[in-house]
Design a protein around this motif. Structure first.
Motif, mmCIF file in Angstrom:
data_model
loop_
_atom_site.group_PDB
_atom_site.id
_atom_site.type_symbol
_atom_site.label_atom_id
_atom_site.label_comp_id
_atom_site.label_asym_id
_atom_site.label_seq_id
_atom_site.Cartn_x
_atom_site.Cartn_y
_atom_site.Cartn_z
ATOM 1 N N HIS A 310 -2.122 -6.156 7.385
ATOM 2 C CA HIS A 310 -3.468 -6.664 7.089
ATOM 3 C C HIS A 310 -4.152 -5.868 5.983
ATOM 4 O O HIS A 310 -4.722 -6.440 5.042
ATOM 5 C CB HIS A 310 -4.326 -6.646 8.356
ATOM 6 C CG HIS A 310 -5.755 -7.040 8.104
ATOM 7 N ND1 HIS A 310 -6.114 -8.298 7.675
ATOM 8 C CD2 HIS A 310 -6.916 -6.332 8.213
ATOM 9 C CE1 HIS A 310 -7.433 -8.357 7.536
ATOM 10 N NE2 HIS A 310 -7.930 -7.174 7.857
ATOM 11 N N LYS A 311 -4.108 -4.534 6.054
ATOM 12 C CA LYS A 311 -4.785 -3.722 5.040
ATOM 13 C C LYS A 311 -4.214 -3.977 3.655
ATOM 14 O O LYS A 311 -4.944 -3.969 2.662
ATOM 15 C CB LYS A 311 -4.680 -2.247 5.400
ATOM 16 C CG LYS A 311 -5.544 -1.835 6.590
ATOM 17 C CD LYS A 311 -5.489 -0.341 6.830
ATOM 18 C CE LYS A 311 -6.374 0.051 7.997
ATOM 19 N NZ LYS A 311 -6.332 1.522 8.262
ATOM 20 N N GLU A 312 -2.900 -4.199 3.592
ATOM 21 C CA GLU A 312 -2.295 -4.466 2.287
ATOM 22 C C GLU A 312 -2.672 -5.849 1.763
ATOM 23 O O GLU A 312 -2.893 -6.022 0.567
ATOM 24 C CB GLU A 312 -0.772 -4.340 2.363
ATOM 25 C CG GLU A 312 -0.266 -2.910 2.413
ATOM 26 C CD GLU A 312 0.054 -2.442 3.828
ATOM 27 O OE1 GLU A 312 0.513 -1.309 3.998
ATOM 28 O OE2 GLU A 312 -0.160 -3.233 4.765
ATOM 29 N N THR A 313 -2.759 -6.819 2.647
ATOM 30 C CA THR A 313 -3.051 -8.174 2.178
ATOM 31 C C THR A 313 -4.497 -8.332 1.712
ATOM 32 O O THR A 313 -4.799 -9.273 0.968
ATOM 33 C CB THR A 313 -2.758 -9.217 3.272
ATOM 34 O OG1 THR A 313 -3.551 -8.934 4.424
ATOM 35 C CG2 THR A 313 -1.293 -9.223 3.646
ATOM 36 N N THR A 490 -0.397 -1.065 -3.886
ATOM 37 C CA THR A 490 -0.371 -1.571 -2.520
ATOM 38 C C THR A 490 1.051 -1.627 -1.988
ATOM 39 O O THR A 490 1.324 -1.271 -0.835
ATOM 40 C CB THR A 490 -1.009 -2.976 -2.460
ATOM 41 O OG1 THR A 490 -2.368 -2.882 -2.878
ATOM 42 C CG2 THR A 490 -0.960 -3.542 -1.056
ATOM 43 N N PHE A 491 1.972 -2.062 -2.831
ATOM 44 C CA PHE A 491 3.369 -2.161 -2.420
ATOM 45 C C PHE A 491 3.948 -0.790 -2.079
ATOM 46 O O PHE A 491 4.620 -0.614 -1.062
ATOM 47 C CB PHE A 491 4.178 -2.819 -3.534
ATOM 48 C CG PHE A 491 5.654 -2.882 -3.271
ATOM 49 C CD1 PHE A 491 6.159 -3.655 -2.240
ATOM 50 C CD2 PHE A 491 6.544 -2.158 -4.048
ATOM 51 C CE1 PHE A 491 7.525 -3.714 -1.989
ATOM 52 C CE2 PHE A 491 7.905 -2.210 -3.815
ATOM 53 C CZ PHE A 491 8.391 -2.993 -2.772
ATOM 54 N N VAL A 492 3.698 0.202 -2.932
ATOM 55 C CA VAL A 492 4.218 1.551 -2.675
ATOM 56 C C VAL A 492 3.588 2.129 -1.418
ATOM 57 O O VAL A 492 4.277 2.735 -0.587
ATOM 58 C CB VAL A 492 3.970 2.471 -3.891
ATOM 59 C CG1 VAL A 492 4.330 3.909 -3.557
ATOM 60 C CG2 VAL A 492 4.782 1.992 -5.090
ATOM 61 N N THR A 493 2.287 1.933 -1.245
ATOM 62 C CA THR A 493 1.617 2.413 -0.033
ATOM 63 C C THR A 493 2.231 1.786 1.211
ATOM 64 O O THR A 493 2.501 2.469 2.205
ATOM 65 C CB THR A 493 0.116 2.071 -0.094
ATOM 66 O OG1 THR A 493 -0.467 2.730 -1.216
ATOM 67 C CG2 THR A 493 -0.595 2.527 1.182
#
Length: 723
Positions: A310-313, A490-493
């Motif tokens: 959710h946080k990434e989206t 965001t992807f790396v996180t």
């Protein structure tokens, strides 16, 4: 298009005149598809592009001297000085680096000999060595790998007139060539280019008009003399023609595209953020007379919840990604009474349900006009299989795009998680040690591929560049920003967070659905049912290690082994990796798990290659309403634009497909790998025979399935993270 326009494009692309002699580099085996591409090669593009770039994947190999006679360090009285010197050098060359990718451990010297020697397939003898290797020759000097650009060239050829008549196409190509030229002039020492950029710039960025434009698989001419060799390297997903089937969505959650995570869970209690009701449940065909709570109490309900994303989206958007979003979807599945087949019931595209009320309805109305924007908790309604057909198809796309991105995150996170193992291995295990012939092939290319995916910016055009660069602009991390609904950051996180979930032993132990009576109700669960690999791997490792370790005392006194384990645990910070071993059985567990992680847990299915269901972005900012009479055009609009679809399809081939069955697959070792010790070959024969038998068993099972599942097939599992 006029002849003048074709000539203009010919000059723009600097294409040689028709009939010009082929260069020596083009005169290779037809296996590498250097002949005209699609159909019979008479289309305008086939005349423009004779052969395409000479770039392949997985073809690198090198003939290397055989291993010396191997022995445990405590028993080595012949090479002990060489051994000590080799270890001294290895500890200087191979270093743990903690600052280049905060939150992970990476190799601090990717240019050292150990890393560079491990990036290619290294066969150690002639082709008549004792390895049977399933009868597949991957040590041929002619093999140059899978042609990366062929699929895109074939797609452009198939849609040639649609593409070249698109508005501004010549100007776009001119702009790309100008950027390349300017970069070379301004920074010739460090210039590189992201390999998708030519596709993203040169192809139209409009949405696809029909399914044909959304289909990026090559369609070579069946009458071509090398058709069978060409087409088998571009296998379609078995479900390609059934992409809108509801049964497919249920199958995909039991036949996952990555092997480690199991996102499907029993639905045992209601969730406040997913207000599913009996009304929703009974709208679905086959459940009209069923009861939601009764189905729950009987263990017939299952939930797929991407709440962890959710946080990434909802993180800060990357606005230069052609409008892609991703949603942390929730989907409910159920087994009908008297059945064992899973069925999709309802989908809520986001984690926040839409409330009911006057002001909520007003807000929903404006969302439909202006979209979600930067809303941190975007609301959505529950859509069921009984609602508007195209609303349901759009809702399913919100799930499958998240499923595809979760697979990519899972895949890279296993790379990052495993990355410290080869560092400690090269530092402490010299080529005189018996672990080297066994594990070298399984550790092949892990360090270099991790570095390329995270740090290396596209393809080097000039110079060598820096060893380490921004971790948000590597071959994979940079591509994500161009091709998905996530930014690179965001992807790396997400990847780093995911890798912290792993446990070395826990996640190398296959899940058995029969250990859970709820999961056991599902008739066919390929992700679990097909996994018979660990016992086969363990038998092979056990036999091999006992050739050299004759007692537990031998294990304890192996200083090189103990240092390898200690450093992987303490310096490499690989969660769950043991810091020592005190018995042969424990060592067998450790080594078997290393091989399992590097092969079975590295598997990656081709979902992301299927733009009809597996793209990495949902191209709609407005919510989906179950009561709106959508059309197929609306569904096509949530699919990727033509240029993004082509770029993602081409890029996905780097990660998914072997050129043919048993090519550098699990059980395959380079020619001459064990020629220093003929006692290994009877054990290797048993290993390969067992793998072949399991492979045949899965093939037979797939013949009875509606869709075949190959993620657990030894013949299509890579022996190491080389791709």
């Amino acid at each position: 298009m006029s002849e003048n326009k074709i000539e203009e494009l010919r000059k723009l692309l600097n294409v040689p005149e028709k009939g010009a002699e082929e260069s020596a580099s083009q005169q290779r085996s037809a296996r590498f598809f250097n002949k005209p591409r699609c159909h019979d090669g008479y289309s305008p593009l086939a005349q423009l592009l004779q052969g395409g770039p000479e770039i392949g994947l997985g073809g690198d190999e090198k003939l290397t001297p055989g291993y010396p006679p191997v022995s445990l360090p405590q028993h080595d009285v012949v090479s002990n000085m060489q051994r000590a010197d080799a270890l001294k050098k290895a500890k200087k060359d191979n270093v743990f680096e903690y600052l280049e990718l905060p939150g992970a451990v990476v190799h601090g010297n990717v240019l050292c000999d150990d890393v560079q020697n491990a990036k290619t397939w290294r066969h150690r003898g002639a082709l008549d060595e004792l390895e049977y290797n399933f009868g597949v020759d991957d040590a041929s000097e002619d093999f140059a790998g899978v042609r990366l650009f062929e699929g895109t060239i074939a797609y452009v050829e198939k849609n040639f007139w649609t593409i070249v008549t698109s508005e501004g196409i010549a100007a776009k190509i001119t702009k790309l060539l100008t950027v390349i030229y300017s970069g070379l002039v301004d920074s010739p020492e460090t210039f590189s280019i992201e390999i998708m950029d030519p596709i993203l710039v040169a192809l139209p960025s409009r949405k696809c008009k029909n399914l044909q434009e959304l289909d990026f698989y090559p369609t070579f001419c069946p009458t071509h003399p090398y058709y069978s060799d060409r087409i088998k390297q571009w296998p379609r997903a078995p479900y390609d023609r059934d992409h809108q089937s509801d049964d497919l969505l249920a199958w995909l959650v039991t036949a996952a595209p990555t092997p480690v995570f199991n996102y499907l869970k029993p639905f045992t209690e209601h969730q406040r953020n997913f207000p599913i009701t009996n009304d929703h449940f009974r709208r679905v065909q086959g459940f009209e007379l069923d009861d939601l709570d009764q189905a729950m109490s009987q263990g017939r309900l299952f939930i797929l919840d991407y709440k962890d994303f959710h946080k990434e989206t909802v993180a800060n958007r990357n606005w230069d990604n052609f409008g892609a979003r991703l949603h942390a979807s929730i989907a409910l599945f159920a087994i009908p009474q008297g059945s064992k087949q899973l069925k999709p019931i309802a989908i809520q595209p986001t984690q926040t349900p839409q409330k009911s009320g006057f002001w909520d309805d007003i807000g929903w109305f404006f969302l439909g006009i202006f979209g979600y924007g930067g809303n941190k908790n975007p609301p959505s309604k529950i859509i069921t299989a009984g609602d508007n057909y195209w609303a349901w198809q759009m809702a399913k796309s919100s799930v499958t795009t998240m499923m595809s991105m979760a697979g990519v995150v899972d895949h890279l996170s296993t790379h990052v998680y495993l990355g410290p193992i080869p560092i400690a291995y090269f530092r402490n295990i010299p080529e005189f040690h018996p672990l080297r012939p066994l594990l070298d092939t399984h550790l092949m290319a892990l360090v270099t591929n991790n570095h390329t995916g995270i740090f290396q910016v596209g393809a080097d055009i000039g110079g060598t560049g820096n060893t380490y660069t921004n971790p948000f602009n590597g071959l994979l991390t940079g591509a994500i920003e161009r091709l998905s609904g996530f930014s690179s950051e965001t992807f790396v996180t997400s990847t780093l967070r995911r890798k912290n979930h792993y446990h070395f032993f826990e996640h190398s132990t296959p899940i058995d659905k029969y250990s859970d009576p709820v999961l056991a109700q599902i008739d066919d669960y390929p992700q679990h049912d097909d996994n018979g690999l660990m016992p086969i791997i363990r038998e092979w490792v056990d036999g091999y290690l006992r050739l050299y370790y004759h007692s537990d005392y031998d294990v304890e006194k192996d200083t090189e082994l103990q240092s390898f384990l200690y450093e992987t645990n303490h310096y490499g910070q690989v969660k769950g990796f043991p810091s020592h071993a005190r018995s042969i059985d424990k060592l067998v567990d450790i080594v078997s798990s290393i091989i399992y992680w590097m092969s079975v847990n590295h598997g990656f299915a081709s979902l992301v290659s299927n733009m009809k269901i597996g793209s990495l972005g949902f191209y709609r900012d407005q919510p989906v309403d179950p009561n709106t009479p959508y059309s197929e055009r609306d569904w096509l609009n949530v699919c990727p634009p033509m240029n993004v679809g082509a770029g993602l399809f081409f890029f996905s081939r780097i990660f998914t497909d072997l050129p043919e069955d048993w090519h550098r697959s699990l059980g395959k070792y380079p020619k001459g790998q064990f020629k220093h010790d003929p006692n290994v070959y009877p054990l290797l024969d048993v290993f390969q025979t067992s793998l072949k038998a399991l492979d045949d068993e899965i093939r037979e099972k797939n013949g009875r399935r509606r869709w075949a599942y190959d993620l657990r097939m030894p013949s299509t599992i890579t022996v190491s993270p080389w791709n």
